[in-house]
Write an enzyme that holds these catalytic residues in place. Structure first.
Site, PDB file in Angstrom:
ATOM      1  N   TYR A 150     -48.942  -6.403 -31.672  1.00  0.00           N
ATOM      2  CA  TYR A 150     -47.882  -5.118 -31.188  1.00  0.00           C
ATOM      3  C   TYR A 150     -47.598  -4.160 -32.806  1.00  0.00           C
ATOM      4  O   TYR A 150     -48.013  -2.983 -32.462  1.00  0.00           O
ATOM      5  CB  TYR A 150     -47.274  -5.674 -30.150  1.00  0.00           C
ATOM      6  CG  TYR A 150     -46.406  -4.533 -29.504  1.00  0.00           C
ATOM      7  CD1 TYR A 150     -47.144  -3.247 -29.123  1.00  0.00           C
ATOM      8  CD2 TYR A 150     -44.804  -3.758 -30.328  1.00  0.00           C
ATOM      9  CE1 TYR A 150     -46.373  -2.261 -28.313  1.00  0.00           C
ATOM     10  CE2 TYR A 150     -44.689  -3.147 -28.815  1.00  0.00           C
ATOM     11  CZ  TYR A 150     -44.885  -2.627 -28.731  1.00  0.00           C
ATOM     12  OH  TYR A 150     -43.882  -1.285 -27.640  1.00  0.00           O
ATOM     13  N   LYS A 162     -48.045  -0.619 -33.439  1.00  0.00           N
ATOM     14  CA  LYS A 162     -47.705   1.000 -33.278  1.00  0.00           C
ATOM     15  C   LYS A 162     -47.229   1.344 -34.452  1.00  0.00           C
ATOM     16  O   LYS A 162     -46.804   2.424 -34.505  1.00  0.00           O
ATOM     17  CB  LYS A 162     -46.400   0.407 -32.158  1.00  0.00           C
ATOM     18  CG  LYS A 162     -46.343   0.125 -31.030  1.00  0.00           C
ATOM     19  CD  LYS A 162     -46.442   1.319 -30.142  1.00  0.00           C
ATOM     20  CE  LYS A 162     -46.951   0.980 -28.581  1.00  0.00           C
ATOM     21  NZ  LYS A 162     -47.190   2.414 -27.954  1.00  0.00           N
TER      22      LYS A 162
HETATM   23  P1  NAD Z   1     -44.295   0.309 -19.209  1.00  0.00           P
HETATM   24  O1  NAD Z   1     -45.274  -1.328 -19.006  1.00  0.00           O
HETATM   25  O2  NAD Z   1     -43.319   0.497 -17.625  1.00  0.00           O
HETATM   26  O3  NAD Z   1     -45.750   1.068 -18.569  1.00  0.00           O
HETATM   27  C1  NAD Z   1     -46.951   1.591 -19.732  1.00  0.00           C
HETATM   28  C2  NAD Z   1     -48.102   2.183 -18.773  1.00  0.00           C
HETATM   29  O4  NAD Z   1     -48.943   2.586 -19.848  1.00  0.00           O
HETATM   30  C3  NAD Z   1     -48.280   2.460 -17.925  1.00  0.00           C
HETATM   31  O5  NAD Z   1     -48.230   3.215 -16.371  1.00  0.00           O
HETATM   32  C4  NAD Z   1     -49.397   1.276 -17.174  1.00  0.00           C
HETATM   33  O6  NAD Z   1     -50.586   1.119 -16.299  1.00  0.00           O
HETATM   34  C5  NAD Z   1     -50.137   2.919 -18.831  1.00  0.00           C
HETATM   35  N1  NAD Z   1     -51.081   2.079 -19.219  1.00  0.00           N
HETATM   36  C6  NAD Z   1     -51.261   0.780 -19.709  1.00  0.00           C
HETATM   37  N2  NAD Z   1     -52.719   0.437 -20.297  1.00  0.00           N
HETATM   38  C7  NAD Z   1     -53.802   1.655 -19.855  1.00  0.00           C
HETATM   39  C8  NAD Z   1     -54.677   1.880 -20.532  1.00  0.00           C
HETATM   40  N3  NAD Z   1     -55.712   1.614 -20.765  1.00  0.00           N
HETATM   41  N4  NAD Z   1     -54.942   3.643 -19.415  1.00  0.00           N
HETATM   42  C9  NAD Z   1     -54.127   4.559 -19.127  1.00  0.00           C
HETATM   43  N5  NAD Z   1     -52.848   3.506 -18.585  1.00  0.00           N
HETATM   44  C10 NAD Z   1     -52.572   2.277 -19.053  1.00  0.00           C
HETATM   45  O7  NAD Z   1     -43.898  -0.071 -20.391  1.00  0.00           O
HETATM   46  P2  NAD Z   1     -42.998   1.566 -21.267  1.00  0.00           P
HETATM   47  O8  NAD Z   1     -41.709   0.388 -21.894  1.00  0.00           O
HETATM   48  O9  NAD Z   1     -42.519   2.558 -20.210  1.00  0.00           O
HETATM   49  O10 NAD Z   1     -43.702   2.020 -22.235  1.00  0.00           O
HETATM   50  C11 NAD Z   1     -44.415   2.780 -22.596  1.00  0.00           C
HETATM   51  C12 NAD Z   1     -45.140   2.877 -24.330  1.00  0.00           C
HETATM   52  O11 NAD Z   1     -43.647   3.162 -24.859  1.00  0.00           O
HETATM   53  C13 NAD Z   1     -45.859   2.398 -24.280  1.00  0.00           C
HETATM   54  O12 NAD Z   1     -46.794   3.072 -25.423  1.00  0.00           O
HETATM   55  C14 NAD Z   1     -45.216   1.142 -24.463  1.00  0.00           C
HETATM   56  O13 NAD Z   1     -45.621   0.302 -25.590  1.00  0.00           O
HETATM   57  C15 NAD Z   1     -43.732   2.014 -25.921  1.00  0.00           C
HETATM   58  N6  NAD Z   1     -43.000   0.998 -26.142  1.00  0.00           N
HETATM   59  C16 NAD Z   1     -41.756   0.816 -25.371  1.00  0.00           C
HETATM   60  C17 NAD Z   1     -40.737  -0.139 -25.621  1.00  0.00           C
HETATM   61  C18 NAD Z   1     -40.040  -0.613 -25.294  1.00  0.00           C
HETATM   62  O14 NAD Z   1     -39.080  -1.148 -24.683  1.00  0.00           O
HETATM   63  N7  NAD Z   1     -40.143  -0.485 -23.571  1.00  0.00           N
HETATM   64  C19 NAD Z   1     -40.328  -0.126 -26.668  1.00  0.00           C
HETATM   65  C20 NAD Z   1     -41.014   0.950 -28.142  1.00  0.00           C
HETATM   66  C21 NAD Z   1     -42.239   1.459 -27.291  1.00  0.00           C
END
Ligand code: NAD
Length: 241
Positions: free
Chosen positions: A149, A153
């Site tokens: 991961y 990123k």
């Molecule tokens: P989440 O799992 O709640 O939402 C992720 C979304 O991406 C979902 O709607 C899922 O259906 C969609 N998704 C996944 N694979 C997909 C694909 N192949 N095609 C289309 N859609 C797809 O996660 P989140 O916490 O809201 O994270 C959103 C973004 O932020 C991600 O890229 C994640 O890596 C990043 N992020 C999150 C955090 C955290 O702590 N939550 C920290 C750093 C970065």
């Protein structure tokens, strides 16, 4: 703040993507969000005040290109794209399966790349646009048990830095946000001890909310950020990993 702007948010059915779609819509933008499941995307769009919800798997380059072109054609332009879709699965080095490498890189790296490419093509005609991609604090600093991961990123952050260099003269800004630990479904598997440990290392003393990230994205895509490009903005309460 975003009146008259056309915006697209990938992975907008929940978490940070849903909060971002809502924040952009509340600021006056016409928002299209995507999700892997069409019914869920329509439901989320209605909840967020977005104009439409469409099905999209970001690993499918052709589907991304077709959808982005379609949105730009239907609305006459595309001003804002947030490449938010992403997945996270932890594995210690010795436990990393090939399938985990494939799914993580094809979703987080290739999926973001497809979205940025399609966005750039759509924005190029009007020579204006703002793109935000979702990096992560672990992509900047590394994290035990999250090598795949974190690598994905780090790549996302460098998609933003590189695309910003390429697209600046075309009037297109590209930035990344690097959230810390945000309270969403993605992090729901963290134990209470792990959450408490992260909070302890966070000067602001709490986990982030999806709205904390959405508000920063709303700023980055707005004209208030008109001289900001190629940046990776930490949204982490000061968390030190
Ligand atoms: P989440 O799992 O709640 O939402 C992720 C979304 O991406 C979902 O709607 C899922 O259906 C969609 N998704 C996944 N694979 C997909 C694909 N192949 N095609 C289309 N859609 C797809 O996660 P989140 O916490 O809201 O994270 C959103 C973004 O932020 C991600 O890229 C994640 O890596 C990043 N992020 C999150 C955090 C955290 O702590 N939550 C920290 C750093 C970065």
């Amino acid at each position: 703040m975003l009146e008259g702007k056309i915006a697209l948010v990938t992975g907008g059915t929940r978490g940070i993507g849903l909060a971002t779609a809502r924040a952009l819509a509340e600021a006056g933008a016409t928002v299209v969000l995507t999700g892997r499941d069409e019914a869920k995307a329509k439901e989320a769009a209605a909840a967020a005040g977005a104009a439409d919800g469409l099905a999209l798997d970001v690993t499918d380059a052709k589907a991304v290109s077709t959808l982005v072109r379609g949105v730009a054609k239907e609305h006459g332009k595309l001003d804002i794209v947030v490449a938010n879709a992403g997945i996270m699965e932890d594995a210690l080095l010795g436990m990393i399966r090939e399938e985990l490498v494939d799914t993580t890189l094809s979703t987080n790296v290739a999926g973001t790349l497809h979205t940025v490419q399609a966005a750039a093509r759509a924005m190029m005609r009007k020579k204006t646009g703002a793109i935000v991609v979702l990096a992560s604090i672990v992509g900047e600093h590394g994290s035990a048990g999250q090598t795949v991961y974190a690598a994905s990123k780090a790549a996302v952050a460098n998609i933003a830095r590189s695309a910003a260099k390429e697209l600046g003269r075309s009037g297109i800004r590209v930035n990344a946000v690097a959230p810390g630990v945000i309270d969403t479904d993605l992090t729901s598997g963290l134990s209470e001890d792990a959450k408490a440990e992260n909070i302890g290392k966070t000067p602001l003393g709490r986990l982030g909310t999806p709205e904390d990230v959405a508000n920063a994205i709303r700023f980055l895509v707005s004209d208030d950020a008109s001289f900001i490009t190629g940046q990776v903005l930490g949204i982490d309460g000061g968390l030190v990993l």
